[in-house]
Design an enzyme around this catalytic site. Sequence first.
Site, PDB file in Angstrom:
ATOM      1  N   ARG A 160       0.797  -1.227   0.000  1.00 12.85           N
ATOM      2  CA  ARG A 160       0.000   0.000   0.000  1.00 12.85           C
ATOM      3  C   ARG A 160       0.828   1.274   0.000  1.00 12.85           C
ATOM      4  O   ARG A 160       0.605   2.183  -0.801  1.00 12.85           O
ATOM      5  CB  ARG A 160      -0.916   0.081   1.243  1.00 12.85           C
ATOM      6  CG  ARG A 160      -2.220  -0.624   1.110  1.00 12.85           C
ATOM      7  CD  ARG A 160      -2.607  -1.179   2.456  1.00 12.85           C
ATOM      8  NE  ARG A 160      -1.613  -2.166   2.801  1.00 12.85           N
ATOM      9  CZ  ARG A 160      -1.701  -3.446   2.423  1.00 12.85           C
ATOM     10  NH1 ARG A 160      -2.737  -3.864   1.787  1.00 12.85           N
ATOM     11  NH2 ARG A 160      -0.742  -4.304   2.706  1.00 12.85           N
ATOM     12  N   THR A 161       1.756   1.377   0.942  1.00 16.02           N
ATOM     13  CA  THR A 161       2.403   2.674   1.149  1.00 16.02           C
ATOM     14  C   THR A 161       3.239   3.050  -0.076  1.00 16.02           C
ATOM     15  O   THR A 161       3.122   4.162  -0.606  1.00 16.02           O
ATOM     16  CB  THR A 161       3.269   2.631   2.428  1.00 16.02           C
ATOM     17  OG1 THR A 161       2.487   2.077   3.475  1.00 16.02           O
ATOM     18  CG2 THR A 161       3.742   4.008   2.814  1.00 16.02           C
ATOM     19  N   HIS A 198       4.388   5.611  11.800  1.00 17.45           N
ATOM     20  CA  HIS A 198       3.933   5.488  10.407  1.00 17.45           C
ATOM     21  C   HIS A 198       2.986   6.666  10.146  1.00 17.45           C
ATOM     22  O   HIS A 198       1.776   6.491  10.031  1.00 17.45           O
ATOM     23  CB  HIS A 198       3.223   4.153  10.222  1.00 17.45           C
ATOM     24  CG  HIS A 198       3.021   3.727   8.797  1.00 17.45           C
ATOM     25  ND1 HIS A 198       3.161   4.574   7.720  1.00 17.45           N
ATOM     26  CD2 HIS A 198       2.662   2.522   8.271  1.00 17.45           C
ATOM     27  CE1 HIS A 198       2.903   3.917   6.600  1.00 17.45           C
ATOM     28  NE2 HIS A 198       2.607   2.669   6.910  1.00 17.45           N
ATOM     29  N   ARG A 221      10.903   3.953   3.724  1.00 23.36           N
ATOM     30  CA  ARG A 221      10.566   2.962   4.764  1.00 23.36           C
ATOM     31  C   ARG A 221      11.843   2.224   5.132  1.00 23.36           C
ATOM     32  O   ARG A 221      12.626   1.851   4.256  1.00 23.36           O
ATOM     33  CB  ARG A 221       9.515   1.974   4.267  1.00 23.36           C
ATOM     34  CG  ARG A 221       9.309   0.833   5.261  1.00 23.36           C
ATOM     35  CD  ARG A 221       8.116  -0.015   4.932  1.00 23.36           C
ATOM     36  NE  ARG A 221       6.874   0.713   5.161  1.00 23.36           N
ATOM     37  CZ  ARG A 221       5.665   0.173   5.048  1.00 23.36           C
ATOM     38  NH1 ARG A 221       5.545  -1.095   4.694  1.00 23.36           N
ATOM     39  NH2 ARG A 221       4.579   0.882   5.277  1.00 23.36           N
ATOM     40  N   LYS A 274      25.736  -2.990  -0.012  1.00 22.46           N
ATOM     41  CA  LYS A 274      27.213  -2.936  -0.026  1.00 22.46           C
ATOM     42  C   LYS A 274      27.731  -2.148   1.166  1.00 22.46           C
ATOM     43  O   LYS A 274      28.926  -1.887   1.263  1.00 22.46           O
ATOM     44  CB  LYS A 274      27.685  -2.253  -1.321  1.00 22.46           C
ATOM     45  CG  LYS A 274      27.233  -2.932  -2.601  1.00 22.46           C
ATOM     46  CD  LYS A 274      27.675  -2.081  -3.800  1.00 22.46           C
ATOM     47  CE  LYS A 274      26.701  -2.206  -4.954  1.00 22.46           C
ATOM     48  NZ  LYS A 274      26.865  -1.090  -5.907  1.00 22.46           N
TER      49      LYS A 274
HETATM   50  N1   CP Z   1      -0.509  -0.139   5.836  1.00 25.13           N
HETATM   51  C1   CP Z   1       0.722  -0.367   5.319  1.00 25.13           C
HETATM   52  O1   CP Z   1       1.722   0.256   5.708  1.00 25.13           O
HETATM   53  O2   CP Z   1       0.758  -1.317   4.343  1.00 25.13           O
HETATM   54  P1   CP Z   1       2.063  -1.745   3.526  1.00 25.13           P
HETATM   55  O3   CP Z   1       3.006  -2.394   4.521  1.00 25.13           O
HETATM   56  O4   CP Z   1       1.588  -2.686   2.468  1.00 25.13           O
HETATM   57  O5   CP Z   1       2.694  -0.502   2.967  1.00 25.13           O
END
Ligand code: CP
Length: 307
Positions: free
Chosen positions: A51-52, A129, A101, A80
């Site tokens: 999603r993100t 998040h 991320r 590396k």
């Molecule tokens: N909700 C969420 O962060 O989903 P993903 O891990 O798929 O990005």
Amino acid sequence: MRSLIDILDFSAEEINELIDNANDMIAHPERYSEVCKGKKIATLFFEPSTRTRLSFEAAMLELGGSVIGFSEAQSSSASKGESVSDTAKVISCYADIIAMRHPREGAPLVAANAASIPVINAGDGGHNHPTQTLADLLTISREKGRLTDLTIGFCGDLKFGRTVHSLISALSRYTGIRVILISPEELALPSYIKRDVMEKNGMSYTQTTDLEAVMPELDVLYMTRVQKERFFNEEDYLRLKDSYILTNQKLKNAKSDLCIMHPLPRVNEISVAIDEDPRACYFKQVLNGKHVRKALIVKLLKEAGTI
Ligand code: CP
């Protein structure tokens, strides 16, 4: 350079403005289709995501911009030994904004300190998040018509669930929020969040292990996955993973306008039979995530003077 690392980096007024702008983008997408023409987002994902990452990429494409990036650390020079700081400096030469991320708590902050372009925290370890929180706030606001005077149950892995940590921080800014924390003892919300966020801001909260007992009180139920990737041993994960499974039977005493949320991915926490229930909002959350990320990209690029 303005970045988004923690949801509290933005004031309540700024978050309300982002929600208003996302709603306008939902109503009038054509007005925004060239706002980021010629601009690039770099999605630097050192951890898996569906999603993100893809919602950031879809958001930038819908704004007329383009996308570069990687979806696993192994395909980048991190494999590396390149540092997060050096990666951020390098990507600042190629892109206008970064969504990152990383499995390590604080890595996006390190990137923001090194980069010369805005950095968005797209999830750092079991910490925060903030863009999921923006998606959650937009969803609650659209479904309930307000972000105040709500009883919200958080259920599942409240220890490692970074979406819970960020959403509780954001909700501490709104009045009349009552939180019910529903988890096994071992997956309880970290005490620093209870102390530094909830108690400090006078937020009302209770704790229980019994989801069905509190169900009739809830305006919003926020289910979460037990975060397998954060466990130190498989045995504990297997013992705790199915602590809460939401079924139609468990919803029988729920309010008729309950808003059922889940940041996804779902493993086993919500029966698929509930997907047909009009109270199920988790796929709306997914779509809202794309819209609010569009609003966020535009805000940060405007503040950087890039658009
Ligand atoms: N909700 C969420 O962060 O989903 P993903 O891990 O798929 O990005």
